[in-house]
Write a protein that holds these residues in place. Structure first.
Motif, PDB file in Angstrom:
ATOM      1  N   LEU A   1      27.906  26.839  41.931  1.00  0.00           N
ATOM      2  CA  LEU A   1      27.198  25.562  42.064  1.00  0.00           C
ATOM      3  C   LEU A   1      27.542  24.887  43.388  1.00  0.00           C
ATOM      4  CD1 LEU A   1      27.784  24.110  38.481  1.00  0.00           C
ATOM      5  CD2 LEU A   1      25.661  25.057  39.389  1.00  0.00           C
ATOM      6  N   PRO A   2      26.657  24.014  43.870  1.00  0.00           N
ATOM      7  CA  PRO A   2      26.994  23.218  45.057  1.00  0.00           C
ATOM      8  C   PRO A   2      28.202  22.329  44.743  1.00  0.00           C
ATOM      9  CG  PRO A   2      24.678  22.933  44.442  1.00  0.00           C
ATOM     10  CD  PRO A   2      25.313  23.765  43.394  1.00  0.00           C
ATOM     11  N   PRO A   3      28.981  21.947  45.757  1.00  0.00           N
ATOM     12  CA  PRO A   3      30.224  21.189  45.524  1.00  0.00           C
ATOM     13  C   PRO A   3      30.061  19.946  44.643  1.00  0.00           C
ATOM     14  CG  PRO A   3      30.127  21.891  47.795  1.00  0.00           C
ATOM     15  CD  PRO A   3      28.818  22.274  47.168  1.00  0.00           C
ATOM     16  N   ALA A   4      29.030  19.156  44.829  1.00  0.00           N
ATOM     17  CA  ALA A   4      28.856  17.940  44.020  1.00  0.00           C
ATOM     18  C   ALA A   4      28.597  18.295  42.553  1.00  0.00           C
ATOM     19  CB  ALA A   4      27.718  17.098  44.574  1.00  0.00           C
ATOM     20  N   SER A   5      27.725  19.269  42.328  1.00  0.00           N
ATOM     21  CA  SER A   5      27.441  19.707  40.952  1.00  0.00           C
ATOM     22  C   SER A   5      28.662  20.358  40.322  1.00  0.00           C
ATOM     23  CB  SER A   5      26.279  20.687  40.937  1.00  0.00           C
ATOM     24  OG  SER A   5      25.113  20.076  41.424  1.00  0.00           O
ATOM     25  N   ARG A   6      29.405  21.110  41.128  1.00  0.00           N
ATOM     26  CA  ARG A   6      30.612  21.776  40.633  1.00  0.00           C
ATOM     27  C   ARG A   6      31.620  20.738  40.141  1.00  0.00           C
ATOM     28  NH1 ARG A   6      33.274  24.531  45.165  1.00  0.00           N
ATOM     29  NH2 ARG A   6      31.323  25.656  45.201  1.00  0.00           N
ATOM     30  N   LYS A   7      31.827  19.694  40.942  1.00  0.00           N
ATOM     31  CA  LYS A   7      32.801  18.670  40.570  1.00  0.00           C
ATOM     32  C   LYS A   7      32.376  17.962  39.285  1.00  0.00           C
ATOM     33  CE  LYS A   7      35.668  14.999  42.353  1.00  0.00           C
ATOM     34  NZ  LYS A   7      36.188  14.356  43.538  1.00  0.00           N
ATOM     35  N   ALA A   8      31.099  17.638  39.176  1.00  0.00           N
ATOM     36  CA  ALA A   8      30.591  16.964  37.975  1.00  0.00           C
ATOM     37  C   ALA A   8      30.711  17.867  36.749  1.00  0.00           C
ATOM     38  CB  ALA A   8      29.139  16.539  38.178  1.00  0.00           C
ATOM     39  N   THR A   9      30.428  19.145  36.915  1.00  0.00           N
ATOM     40  CA  THR A   9      30.517  20.092  35.802  1.00  0.00           C
ATOM     41  C   THR A   9      31.956  20.263  35.325  1.00  0.00           C
ATOM     42  OG1 THR A   9      28.578  21.259  36.653  1.00  0.00           O
ATOM     43  CG2 THR A   9      29.948  22.438  35.065  1.00  0.00           C
ATOM     44  N   ILE A  10      32.873  20.376  36.278  1.00  0.00           N
ATOM     45  CA  ILE A  10      34.282  20.536  35.917  1.00  0.00           C
ATOM     46  C   ILE A  10      34.801  19.274  35.229  1.00  0.00           C
ATOM     47  CG2 ILE A  10      36.613  20.777  36.869  1.00  0.00           C
ATOM     48  CD1 ILE A  10      35.383  22.728  38.937  1.00  0.00           C
ATOM     49  N   LEU A  11      34.444  18.104  35.751  1.00  0.00           N
ATOM     50  CA  LEU A  11      34.867  16.854  35.114  1.00  0.00           C
ATOM     51  C   LEU A  11      34.277  16.733  33.708  1.00  0.00           C
ATOM     52  CD1 LEU A  11      34.763  14.234  38.001  1.00  0.00           C
ATOM     53  CD2 LEU A  11      36.741  14.905  36.634  1.00  0.00           C
ATOM     54  N   PHE A  12      33.014  17.122  33.563  1.00  0.00           N
ATOM     55  CA  PHE A  12      32.378  17.092  32.243  1.00  0.00           C
ATOM     56  C   PHE A  12      33.126  18.001  31.269  1.00  0.00           C
ATOM     57  CE2 PHE A  12      29.244  18.818  29.211  1.00  0.00           C
ATOM     58  CZ  PHE A  12      28.911  17.649  28.552  1.00  0.00           C
ATOM     59  N   GLY A  13      33.479  19.188  31.720  1.00  0.00           N
ATOM     60  CA  GLY A  13      34.218  20.126  30.870  1.00  0.00           C
ATOM     61  C   GLY A  13      35.584  19.587  30.470  1.00  0.00           C
ATOM     62  N   LEU A  14      36.289  18.985  31.428  1.00  0.00           N
ATOM     63  CA  LEU A  14      37.605  18.415  31.123  1.00  0.00           C
ATOM     64  C   LEU A  14      37.494  17.250  30.145  1.00  0.00           C
ATOM     65  CD1 LEU A  14      39.171  18.520  34.696  1.00  0.00           C
ATOM     66  CD2 LEU A  14      39.895  19.874  32.722  1.00  0.00           C
ATOM     67  N   LEU A  15      36.483  16.413  30.337  1.00  0.00           N
ATOM     68  CA  LEU A  15      36.297  15.283  29.421  1.00  0.00           C
ATOM     69  C   LEU A  15      35.856  15.750  28.028  1.00  0.00           C
ATOM     70  CD1 LEU A  15      34.722  12.671  31.849  1.00  0.00           C
ATOM     71  CD2 LEU A  15      37.079  12.772  30.989  1.00  0.00           C
ATOM     72  N   CYS A  16      35.086  16.827  27.966  1.00  0.00           N
ATOM     73  CA  CYS A  16      34.728  17.408  26.664  1.00  0.00           C
ATOM     74  C   CYS A  16      35.980  17.944  25.964  1.00  0.00           C
ATOM     75  CB  CYS A  16      33.709  18.529  26.824  1.00  0.00           C
ATOM     76  SG  CYS A  16      32.039  17.950  27.150  1.00  0.00           S
ATOM     77  N   GLY A  17      36.871  18.566  26.727  1.00  0.00           N
ATOM     78  CA  GLY A  17      38.134  19.039  26.159  1.00  0.00           C
ATOM     79  C   GLY A  17      38.964  17.883  25.633  1.00  0.00           C
ATOM     80  N   ALA A  18      38.992  16.776  26.384  1.00  0.00           N
ATOM     81  CA  ALA A  18      39.734  15.588  25.942  1.00  0.00           C
ATOM     82  C   ALA A  18      39.110  15.011  24.670  1.00  0.00           C
ATOM     83  CB  ALA A  18      39.764  14.542  27.048  1.00  0.00           C
ATOM     84  N   LEU A  19      37.787  14.949  24.628  1.00  0.00           N
ATOM     85  CA  LEU A  19      37.109  14.419  23.448  1.00  0.00           C
ATOM     86  C   LEU A  19      37.380  15.290  22.228  1.00  0.00           C
ATOM     87  CD1 LEU A  19      35.103  12.416  22.135  1.00  0.00           C
ATOM     88  CD2 LEU A  19      33.279  14.000  22.824  1.00  0.00           C
ATOM     89  N   PHE A  20      37.244  16.589  22.396  1.00  0.00           N
ATOM     90  CA  PHE A  20      37.466  17.518  21.286  1.00  0.00           C
ATOM     91  C   PHE A  20      38.889  17.420  20.751  1.00  0.00           C
ATOM     92  CE2 PHE A  20      38.847  21.703  19.740  1.00  0.00           C
ATOM     93  CZ  PHE A  20      37.969  21.861  18.678  1.00  0.00           C
ATOM     94  N   THR A  21      39.879  17.463  21.636  1.00  0.00           N
ATOM     95  CA  THR A  21      41.268  17.405  21.172  1.00  0.00           C
ATOM     96  C   THR A  21      41.610  16.028  20.609  1.00  0.00           C
ATOM     97  OG1 THR A  21      41.990  17.005  23.457  1.00  0.00           O
ATOM     98  CG2 THR A  21      42.113  19.277  22.630  1.00  0.00           C
ATOM     99  N   GLY A  22      40.974  14.979  21.133  1.00  0.00           N
ATOM    100  CA  GLY A  22      41.173  13.647  20.563  1.00  0.00           C
ATOM    101  C   GLY A  22      40.628  13.553  19.145  1.00  0.00           C
ATOM    102  N   VAL A  23      39.453  14.149  18.920  1.00  0.00           N
ATOM    103  CA  VAL A  23      38.863  14.155  17.577  1.00  0.00           C
ATOM    104  C   VAL A  23      39.731  14.973  16.623  1.00  0.00           C
ATOM    105  CG1 VAL A  23      36.886  14.991  16.223  1.00  0.00           C
ATOM    106  CG2 VAL A  23      36.502  13.711  18.334  1.00  0.00           C
ATOM    107  N   ILE A  24      40.181  16.146  17.068  1.00  0.00           N
ATOM    108  CA  ILE A  24      41.048  16.990  16.230  1.00  0.00           C
ATOM    109  C   ILE A  24      42.352  16.251  15.921  1.00  0.00           C
ATOM    110  CG2 ILE A  24      42.397  19.135  16.155  1.00  0.00           C
ATOM    111  CD1 ILE A  24      39.374  19.526  15.748  1.00  0.00           C
ATOM    112  N   GLY A  25      42.913  15.558  16.917  1.00  0.00           N
ATOM    113  CA  GLY A  25      44.140  14.787  16.701  1.00  0.00           C
ATOM    114  C   GLY A  25      43.941  13.692  15.663  1.00  0.00           C
ATOM    115  N   THR A  26      42.818  12.989  15.741  1.00  0.00           N
ATOM    116  CA  THR A  26      42.532  11.914  14.792  1.00  0.00           C
ATOM    117  C   THR A  26      42.306  12.467  13.389  1.00  0.00           C
ATOM    118  OG1 THR A  26      41.587  10.595  16.566  1.00  0.00           O
ATOM    119  CG2 THR A  26      41.007   9.964  14.311  1.00  0.00           C
ATOM    120  N   MET A  27      41.541  13.537  13.291  1.00  0.00           N
ATOM    121  CA  MET A  27      41.330  14.155  11.976  1.00  0.00           C
ATOM    122  C   MET A  27      42.649  14.689  11.414  1.00  0.00           C
ATOM    123  SD  MET A  27      37.714  16.098  12.733  1.00  0.00           S
ATOM    124  CE  MET A  27      37.680  16.967  11.186  1.00  0.00           C
ATOM    125  N   GLY A  28      43.480  15.279  12.287  1.00  0.00           N
ATOM    126  CA  GLY A  28      44.781  15.771  11.860  1.00  0.00           C
ATOM    127  C   GLY A  28      45.691  14.647  11.403  1.00  0.00           C
TER     128      GLY A  28
END
Length: 189
Positions: free
Chosen positions: A85-112
């Motif tokens: 991907l172009p650098p701007a799209s790459r950065k947005a995609t990587i940030l989106f992936g990291l934030l999705c990981g944070a959301l997922f683990t936050g939800v699992i932590g709360t359910m746990g």
């Protein structure tokens, strides 16, 4: 941060080392019990709890090890398309992936946490150790929240610097390579 990093590393190291020692002792005990002259002595030592304890130790180690993996960049990732991907799209995609990981683990932590709380209101215990079951499952919210924090930490650092943590597979902790020593001649090792 250094204190949290060090505690995380110490916990993981202790759990893997202690589980290894306990498994070794249990195996020696099991095979030693088959020796006729050792049987009367080893019969009195009960090691039935060892397997259960080691399973719990490995589960705790895996939960906290996953958070360590996020922090150090040692998780396996497929980034072939992201790197094209172009650098701007790459950065947005990587940030989106990291934030999705944070959301997922936050939800699992709360359910746990909800699960552990509900379990703490019961008298349920583990089969061999007879520990409260909620204590065993406490690794789910603790490890998940730590992993969520690590995802947010990596995302913030990436947003500021544009760099992700990278694990150098050729580097071994505690071994320093002396650059003054040149390559060895052929045949000399």
């Amino acid at each position: 941060m250094r204190i949290l990093d060090r505690l995380e590393e110490i916990l993981i190291t202790f759990l893997i080392a202690a589980a290894t020692v306990i498994i070794f002792i249990a195996v020696v005990h099991r095979y030693g019990s088959g020796v006729s002259f050792l049987y009367p002595y080893l019969y009195q030592i009960h090691m039935s709890w060892a397997q259960e304890l080691c399973i719990y130790m490995f589960v705790w180690m895996a939960k906290f090890g996953a958070a360590y993996g996020v922090r150090t960049g040692i998780h396996v990732g497929v980034d072939v398309l992201v790197l094209k991907l172009p650098p701007a799209s790459r950065k947005a995609t990587i940030l989106f992936g990291l934030l999705c990981g944070a959301l997922f683990t936050g939800v699992i932590g709360t359910m746990g946490a909800k699960f552990v709380y509900g379990l703490s209101l019961t008298d349920q215990t583990t089969p061999d150790l007879e520990w409260p079951s909620w204590f065993v499952y406490l690794c789910v919210p603790l490890g998940s929240y730590l992993m969520c924090f690590r995802f947010l930490q990596v995302a913030f650092a990436y947003w500021r610097t544009g760099e992700l943590p990278h694990h150098d597979h050729s580097h071994v902790e505690g071994i320093e390579v002396d650059d003054a020593v040149g390559p060895t001649p052929e045949g000399q090792r």
